[in-house]
Design a protein around this motif. Structure first.
Motif, PDB file in Angstrom:
ATOM      1  N   GLY A 109     -37.360  72.971   7.848  1.00  0.00           N
ATOM      2  CA  GLY A 109     -38.267  73.015   6.872  1.00  0.00           C
ATOM      3  C   GLY A 109     -37.744  72.849   5.510  1.00  0.00           C
ATOM      4  O   GLY A 109     -37.975  72.321   4.640  1.00  0.00           O
ATOM      5  N   LEU A 110     -36.579  73.856   5.352  1.00  0.00           N
ATOM      6  CA  LEU A 110     -36.047  73.604   4.120  1.00  0.00           C
ATOM      7  C   LEU A 110     -35.334  72.630   3.607  1.00  0.00           C
ATOM      8  O   LEU A 110     -35.588  71.967   2.464  1.00  0.00           O
ATOM      9  CB  LEU A 110     -34.885  75.100   4.158  1.00  0.00           C
ATOM     10  N   ARG A 111     -34.651  71.984   4.489  1.00  0.00           N
ATOM     11  CA  ARG A 111     -33.981  70.698   4.515  1.00  0.00           C
ATOM     12  C   ARG A 111     -34.989  69.675   4.165  1.00  0.00           C
ATOM     13  O   ARG A 111     -34.675  69.022   3.237  1.00  0.00           O
ATOM     14  CB  ARG A 111     -33.071  70.301   5.668  1.00  0.00           C
ATOM     15  N   ALA A 112     -36.174  69.404   4.745  1.00  0.00           N
ATOM     16  CA  ALA A 112     -37.346  68.608   4.345  1.00  0.00           C
ATOM     17  C   ALA A 112     -37.790  68.727   2.988  1.00  0.00           C
ATOM     18  O   ALA A 112     -37.934  67.731   2.378  1.00  0.00           O
ATOM     19  CB  ALA A 112     -38.229  68.650   5.344  1.00  0.00           C
ATOM     20  N   ALA A 113     -37.773  70.142   2.810  1.00  0.00           N
ATOM     21  CA  ALA A 113     -38.324  70.422   1.551  1.00  0.00           C
ATOM     22  C   ALA A 113     -37.337  69.948   0.475  1.00  0.00           C
ATOM     23  O   ALA A 113     -37.687  69.407  -0.687  1.00  0.00           O
ATOM     24  CB  ALA A 113     -38.770  71.863   1.345  1.00  0.00           C
ATOM     25  N   LEU A 114     -36.073  70.134   0.441  1.00  0.00           N
ATOM     26  CA  LEU A 114     -35.132  69.655  -0.351  1.00  0.00           C
ATOM     27  C   LEU A 114     -35.092  68.412  -0.578  1.00  0.00           C
ATOM     28  O   LEU A 114     -34.753  67.836  -1.733  1.00  0.00           O
ATOM     29  CB  LEU A 114     -33.603  70.368  -0.090  1.00  0.00           C
ATOM     30  N   ARG A 115     -34.906  67.395   0.583  1.00  0.00           N
ATOM     31  CA  ARG A 115     -35.116  66.059   0.402  1.00  0.00           C
ATOM     32  C   ARG A 115     -36.354  65.670  -0.460  1.00  0.00           C
ATOM     33  O   ARG A 115     -36.240  64.719  -1.348  1.00  0.00           O
ATOM     34  CB  ARG A 115     -35.246  65.327   1.846  1.00  0.00           C
ATOM     35  N   VAL A 117     -37.936  67.058  -2.865  1.00  0.00           N
ATOM     36  CA  VAL A 117     -37.710  67.463  -3.889  1.00  0.00           C
ATOM     37  C   VAL A 117     -36.757  66.597  -4.861  1.00  0.00           C
ATOM     38  O   VAL A 117     -36.971  66.067  -5.950  1.00  0.00           O
ATOM     39  CB  VAL A 117     -37.083  68.921  -4.412  1.00  0.00           C
ATOM     40  N   ALA A 118     -35.581  66.498  -4.140  1.00  0.00           N
ATOM     41  CA  ALA A 118     -34.576  65.249  -4.518  1.00  0.00           C
ATOM     42  C   ALA A 118     -35.379  63.971  -4.949  1.00  0.00           C
ATOM     43  O   ALA A 118     -34.924  63.430  -5.750  1.00  0.00           O
ATOM     44  CB  ALA A 118     -33.502  65.319  -3.637  1.00  0.00           C
ATOM     45  N   VAL A 119     -36.044  63.488  -4.016  1.00  0.00           N
ATOM     46  CA  VAL A 119     -36.761  62.107  -4.174  1.00  0.00           C
ATOM     47  C   VAL A 119     -37.611  62.148  -5.432  1.00  0.00           C
ATOM     48  O   VAL A 119     -37.815  61.371  -6.398  1.00  0.00           O
ATOM     49  CB  VAL A 119     -37.569  61.609  -2.803  1.00  0.00           C
ATOM     50  N   ARG A 120     -38.402  63.351  -5.645  1.00  0.00           N
ATOM     51  CA  ARG A 120     -39.287  63.394  -6.784  1.00  0.00           C
ATOM     52  C   ARG A 120     -38.485  63.776  -7.838  1.00  0.00           C
ATOM     53  O   ARG A 120     -38.830  62.983  -9.072  1.00  0.00           O
ATOM     54  CB  ARG A 120     -40.260  64.677  -6.722  1.00  0.00           C
ATOM     55  N   ARG A 121     -37.311  64.404  -8.001  1.00  0.00           N
ATOM     56  CA  ARG A 121     -36.388  64.260  -9.415  1.00  0.00           C
ATOM     57  C   ARG A 121     -35.891  62.973  -9.556  1.00  0.00           C
ATOM     58  O   ARG A 121     -35.880  62.714 -10.807  1.00  0.00           O
ATOM     59  CB  ARG A 121     -35.512  65.424  -9.102  1.00  0.00           C
ATOM     60  N   THR A 122     -35.323  62.358  -8.460  1.00  0.00           N
ATOM     61  CA  THR A 122     -35.012  60.939  -8.716  1.00  0.00           C
ATOM     62  C   THR A 122     -35.717  59.907  -9.406  1.00  0.00           C
ATOM     63  O   THR A 122     -35.502  59.211 -10.207  1.00  0.00           O
ATOM     64  CB  THR A 122     -34.327  60.696  -7.309  1.00  0.00           C
ATOM     65  N   GLU A 123     -37.113  59.945  -8.822  1.00  0.00           N
ATOM     66  CA  GLU A 123     -38.106  59.208  -9.450  1.00  0.00           C
ATOM     67  C   GLU A 123     -38.652  59.273 -10.741  1.00  0.00           C
ATOM     68  O   GLU A 123     -38.918  58.635 -11.294  1.00  0.00           O
ATOM     69  CB  GLU A 123     -39.279  59.071  -8.383  1.00  0.00           C
ATOM     70  N   ALA A 124     -38.506  60.981 -11.163  1.00  0.00           N
ATOM     71  CA  ALA A 124     -39.038  61.264 -12.272  1.00  0.00           C
ATOM     72  C   ALA A 124     -37.904  60.819 -13.535  1.00  0.00           C
ATOM     73  O   ALA A 124     -38.059  61.006 -14.673  1.00  0.00           O
ATOM     74  CB  ALA A 124     -39.239  62.558 -12.318  1.00  0.00           C
TER      75      ALA A 124
END
Length: 125
Positions: A109-115, A117-124
């Motif tokens: 679950g932690l790995r999925a959450a980190l992925r 967040v990484a996608v959202r930060r990249t898109e932002a």
């Protein structure tokens, strides 16, 4: 930020568990008295305190107020975790100790959450 007092925690849990948007003091009081002895004014003053602290919002309905949480249980938990990370010593060591203690399912679950967040930060950016 800190956790809740004992009665505050009970009231917040009940509010978070409800299927309705808002609740009166009377409704929570009636539930609690089925399980333990407690004064109406104690429930009322505790809910008022939670409102003053910003944990509950309210609106008047007749002579009573209807209350609802201002954040979700998960948002509250995340804030507590964030605070623990910053007051518990070196953040990198705190994180290492935390990750060492979580289950395989929690780790996934932690790995999925980190992925996510990484996608959202990249898109932002």
């Amino acid at each position: 930020m800190r956790g809740f007092g004992d009665l505050e925690a009970v009231l917040m849990d009940r509010l978070w568990d409800r299927d309705v948007d808002a609740t009166t003091v009377r409704e929570l009081f009636d539930e609690l008295t089925a399980e333990r002895e407690i004064a109406y004014t104690t429930v009322m003053s505790t809910m008022d305190n939670l409102h003053r602290k910003g944990w509950l919002a309210r609106e008047r309905e007749g002579r009573a107020y209807r209350y609802w949480p201002t954040i979700t249980r998960e948002e509250h938990s995340a804030r507590l975790m964030h605070e623990a990370l910053h007051v518990g010593g070196r953040a990198d060591l705190v994180l290492n100790h935390f990750v060492d203690r979580i289950s395989d399912d929690e780790f996934a679950g932690l790995r999925a959450a980190l992925r996510q967040v990484a996608v959202r930060r990249t898109e932002a950016s």
